[in-house]
Design a protein around this motif. Sequence first.
Motif, PDB file in Angstrom:
ATOM      1  N   TYR A   1     -31.274  75.940 152.779  1.00  0.00           N
ATOM      2  CA  TYR A   1     -32.142  75.510 151.683  1.00  0.00           C
ATOM      3  C   TYR A   1     -32.467  74.017 151.769  1.00  0.00           C
ATOM      4  O   TYR A   1     -32.517  73.316 150.766  1.00  0.00           O
ATOM      5  N   ALA A   2     -32.716  73.554 152.981  1.00  0.00           N
ATOM      6  CA  ALA A   2     -33.147  72.182 153.220  1.00  0.00           C
ATOM      7  C   ALA A   2     -34.150  72.238 154.369  1.00  0.00           C
ATOM      8  O   ALA A   2     -33.827  72.728 155.453  1.00  0.00           O
ATOM      9  N   ILE A   3     -35.379  71.756 154.128  1.00  0.00           N
ATOM     10  CA  ILE A   3     -36.447  71.904 155.108  1.00  0.00           C
ATOM     11  C   ILE A   3     -37.231  70.598 155.261  1.00  0.00           C
ATOM     12  O   ILE A   3     -37.194  69.731 154.386  1.00  0.00           O
ATOM     13  N   TYR A   4     -37.940  70.490 156.384  1.00  0.00           N
ATOM     14  CA  TYR A   4     -38.807  69.335 156.632  1.00  0.00           C
ATOM     15  C   TYR A   4     -40.060  69.829 157.350  1.00  0.00           C
ATOM     16  O   TYR A   4     -40.124  70.971 157.835  1.00  0.00           O
ATOM     17  N   ASN A   5     -41.066  68.967 157.453  1.00  0.00           N
ATOM     18  CA  ASN A   5     -42.341  69.300 158.093  1.00  0.00           C
ATOM     19  C   ASN A   5     -42.300  68.861 159.550  1.00  0.00           C
ATOM     20  O   ASN A   5     -42.362  67.661 159.847  1.00  0.00           O
ATOM     21  N   SER A   6     -42.217  69.825 160.473  1.00  0.00           N
ATOM     22  CA  SER A   6     -42.068  69.504 161.897  1.00  0.00           C
ATOM     23  C   SER A   6     -43.323  68.879 162.490  1.00  0.00           C
ATOM     24  O   SER A   6     -43.263  68.263 163.560  1.00  0.00           O
ATOM     25  N   GLU A   7     -44.468  69.028 161.819  1.00  0.00           N
ATOM     26  CA  GLU A   7     -45.692  68.394 162.322  1.00  0.00           C
ATOM     27  C   GLU A   7     -45.618  66.877 162.263  1.00  0.00           C
ATOM     28  O   GLU A   7     -46.395  66.175 162.920  1.00  0.00           O
ATOM     29  N   ARG A   8     -44.698  66.364 161.474  1.00  0.00           N
ATOM     30  CA  ARG A   8     -44.584  64.915 161.304  1.00  0.00           C
ATOM     31  C   ARG A   8     -43.335  64.365 161.998  1.00  0.00           C
ATOM     32  O   ARG A   8     -42.815  63.321 161.619  1.00  0.00           O
ATOM     33  N   GLY A   9     -42.856  65.109 162.991  1.00  0.00           N
ATOM     34  CA  GLY A   9     -41.687  64.671 163.739  1.00  0.00           C
ATOM     35  C   GLY A   9     -40.444  65.435 163.330  1.00  0.00           C
ATOM     36  O   GLY A   9     -40.427  66.150 162.320  1.00  0.00           O
ATOM     37  N   THR A  10     -39.409  65.289 164.123  1.00  0.00           N
ATOM     38  CA  THR A  10     -38.153  66.001 163.881  1.00  0.00           C
ATOM     39  C   THR A  10     -37.236  65.164 162.993  1.00  0.00           C
ATOM     40  O   THR A  10     -37.079  63.961 163.216  1.00  0.00           O
ATOM     41  N   ILE A  11     -36.681  65.815 161.988  1.00  0.00           N
ATOM     42  CA  ILE A  11     -35.698  65.174 161.109  1.00  0.00           C
ATOM     43  C   ILE A  11     -34.436  66.026 161.120  1.00  0.00           C
ATOM     44  O   ILE A  11     -34.512  67.248 160.942  1.00  0.00           O
ATOM     45  N   GLY A  12     -33.307  65.416 161.314  1.00  0.00           N
ATOM     46  CA  GLY A  12     -32.029  66.108 161.253  1.00  0.00           C
ATOM     47  C   GLY A  12     -31.242  65.695 160.027  1.00  0.00           C
ATOM     48  O   GLY A  12     -31.675  64.831 159.245  1.00  0.00           O
ATOM     49  N   SER A  13     -30.082  66.268 159.874  1.00  0.00           N
ATOM     50  CA  SER A  13     -29.269  66.013 158.682  1.00  0.00           C
ATOM     51  C   SER A  13     -28.851  64.551 158.558  1.00  0.00           C
ATOM     52  O   SER A  13     -28.614  64.060 157.455  1.00  0.00           O
ATOM     53  N   GLY A  14     -28.794  63.843 159.683  1.00  0.00           N
ATOM     54  CA  GLY A  14     -28.389  62.446 159.643  1.00  0.00           C
ATOM     55  C   GLY A  14     -29.533  61.462 159.537  1.00  0.00           C
ATOM     56  O   GLY A  14     -29.318  60.249 159.637  1.00  0.00           O
ATOM     57  N   ASP A  15     -30.741  61.969 159.345  1.00  0.00           N
ATOM     58  CA  ASP A  15     -31.932  61.108 159.374  1.00  0.00           C
ATOM     59  C   ASP A  15     -32.572  60.895 158.008  1.00  0.00           C
ATOM     60  O   ASP A  15     -33.717  60.437 157.934  1.00  0.00           O
ATOM     61  N   LEU A  16     -31.875  61.199 156.917  1.00  0.00           N
ATOM     62  CA  LEU A  16     -32.505  61.178 155.600  1.00  0.00           C
ATOM     63  C   LEU A  16     -32.472  59.809 154.921  1.00  0.00           C
ATOM     64  O   LEU A  16     -33.223  59.593 153.967  1.00  0.00           O
ATOM     65  N   GLN A  17     -31.617  58.921 155.373  1.00  0.00           N
ATOM     66  CA  GLN A  17     -31.522  57.625 154.714  1.00  0.00           C
ATOM     67  C   GLN A  17     -32.838  56.854 154.861  1.00  0.00           C
ATOM     68  O   GLN A  17     -33.411  56.770 155.942  1.00  0.00           O
ATOM     69  N   GLY A  18     -33.327  56.364 153.725  1.00  0.00           N
ATOM     70  CA  GLY A  18     -34.612  55.692 153.693  1.00  0.00           C
ATOM     71  C   GLY A  18     -35.795  56.628 153.536  1.00  0.00           C
ATOM     72  O   GLY A  18     -36.939  56.177 153.444  1.00  0.00           O
ATOM     73  N   LYS A  19     -35.535  57.945 153.466  1.00  0.00           N
ATOM     74  CA  LYS A  19     -36.604  58.934 153.370  1.00  0.00           C
ATOM     75  C   LYS A  19     -36.837  59.355 151.912  1.00  0.00           C
ATOM     76  O   LYS A  19     -35.982  59.176 151.046  1.00  0.00           O
ATOM     77  N   ARG A  20     -38.030  59.932 151.682  1.00  0.00           N
ATOM     78  CA  ARG A  20     -38.375  60.511 150.381  1.00  0.00           C
ATOM     79  C   ARG A  20     -38.034  62.001 150.421  1.00  0.00           C
ATOM     80  O   ARG A  20     -38.601  62.749 151.229  1.00  0.00           O
ATOM     81  N   VAL A  21     -37.104  62.414 149.574  1.00  0.00           N
ATOM     82  CA  VAL A  21     -36.622  63.796 149.576  1.00  0.00           C
ATOM     83  C   VAL A  21     -36.903  64.414 148.216  1.00  0.00           C
ATOM     84  O   VAL A  21     -36.513  63.870 147.180  1.00  0.00           O
ATOM     85  N   GLY A  22     -37.578  65.546 148.222  1.00  0.00           N
ATOM     86  CA  GLY A  22     -37.932  66.235 146.991  1.00  0.00           C
ATOM     87  C   GLY A  22     -36.921  67.302 146.620  1.00  0.00           C
ATOM     88  O   GLY A  22     -36.317  67.931 147.498  1.00  0.00           O
ATOM     89  N   ILE A  23     -36.752  67.495 145.310  1.00  0.00           N
ATOM     90  CA  ILE A  23     -35.886  68.545 144.786  1.00  0.00           C
ATOM     91  C   ILE A  23     -36.372  68.888 143.391  1.00  0.00           C
ATOM     92  O   ILE A  23     -36.848  68.013 142.661  1.00  0.00           O
ATOM     93  N   ARG A  24     -36.309  70.166 143.035  1.00  0.00           N
ATOM     94  CA  ARG A  24     -36.876  70.603 141.748  1.00  0.00           C
ATOM     95  C   ARG A  24     -36.337  69.769 140.597  1.00  0.00           C
ATOM     96  O   ARG A  24     -37.082  69.241 139.788  1.00  0.00           O
TER      97      ARG A  24
END
Length: 289
Positions: free
Chosen positions: A87-110
Amino acid sequence: MDIPRLRIVLGNHAHVHPLKRGEVRSDLVDLDFIDYTPTNAAFKPMVREQAFDVCEMAIVTYLMAKAHRKPLVLLPAVMLGRFQHAYAIYNSERGTIGSGDLQGKRVGIRSFTTTTGAWIRGILTNDYGVDLDEIHWVTFEDPHVAEYRDMTERAAEGKSIIQMLLNGELDAVLGETSSDPRLKPLFSDPAAEAARWFVKHGVFPVNHLVVVTEKLARERPDIVREVYRLLKQSKAKAGQAAVPDPVPFGVEANRKSLELIIDYAAQQSLIPRRFTVDDLFDETTRELN
């Protein structure tokens, strides 16, 4: 003596179908099933108004409700349990993101306070070393517990979480899945990583359990025990045994999972202090197994 009739909200889970169909009955109580779709729409009125006698409820919502002294009592009856890694997804068209790459990112959640979100954030920080404070959180709904102060960015009215991910307005999303081929799991092999996580922790994550009003628990503990018996009998009649059991019943069967989600909720400041598992129940429900 008139048989009490309880207003109850439960999701359309396989192990409650026998109860909803009337295949499991009681001489002590009648159940008036109230339909809510999605089921989580019932959590807010239950927390804020005690709108029902019995209600399915996400465990983090209950922990927060207890922290703010809402008159609810937990039953150790799981309605929904699942591994969270998918239940954690990203858009692969904009590059690869792994579990360790979220710092500094915008992450959405309901909502920041969802149970799935709490589980995944706990996994990210405790098992992958992610600094949650370095993530920019974007949310779409208020918490069920009004007293919680939500410090996240709120998405503009009418925005869709998945569309924002596709548009590049979000880097990743928690608590969602999608069949869109552009959207990939944040954890590269969710099933394998969930299996490794289970071996490490010995926990099958619980999401939803059941609560009753404190008034019902205080005035009719016999009815509370009967509701639990009906739920347990319905599960047995449904006959869907699995190992590990995704919907365990009983305080002891749920203890390790509850201990861990309490830890995660406290780490994330969703609750002001750690409860013990026994704190979550009253004299009646603490003895249910």
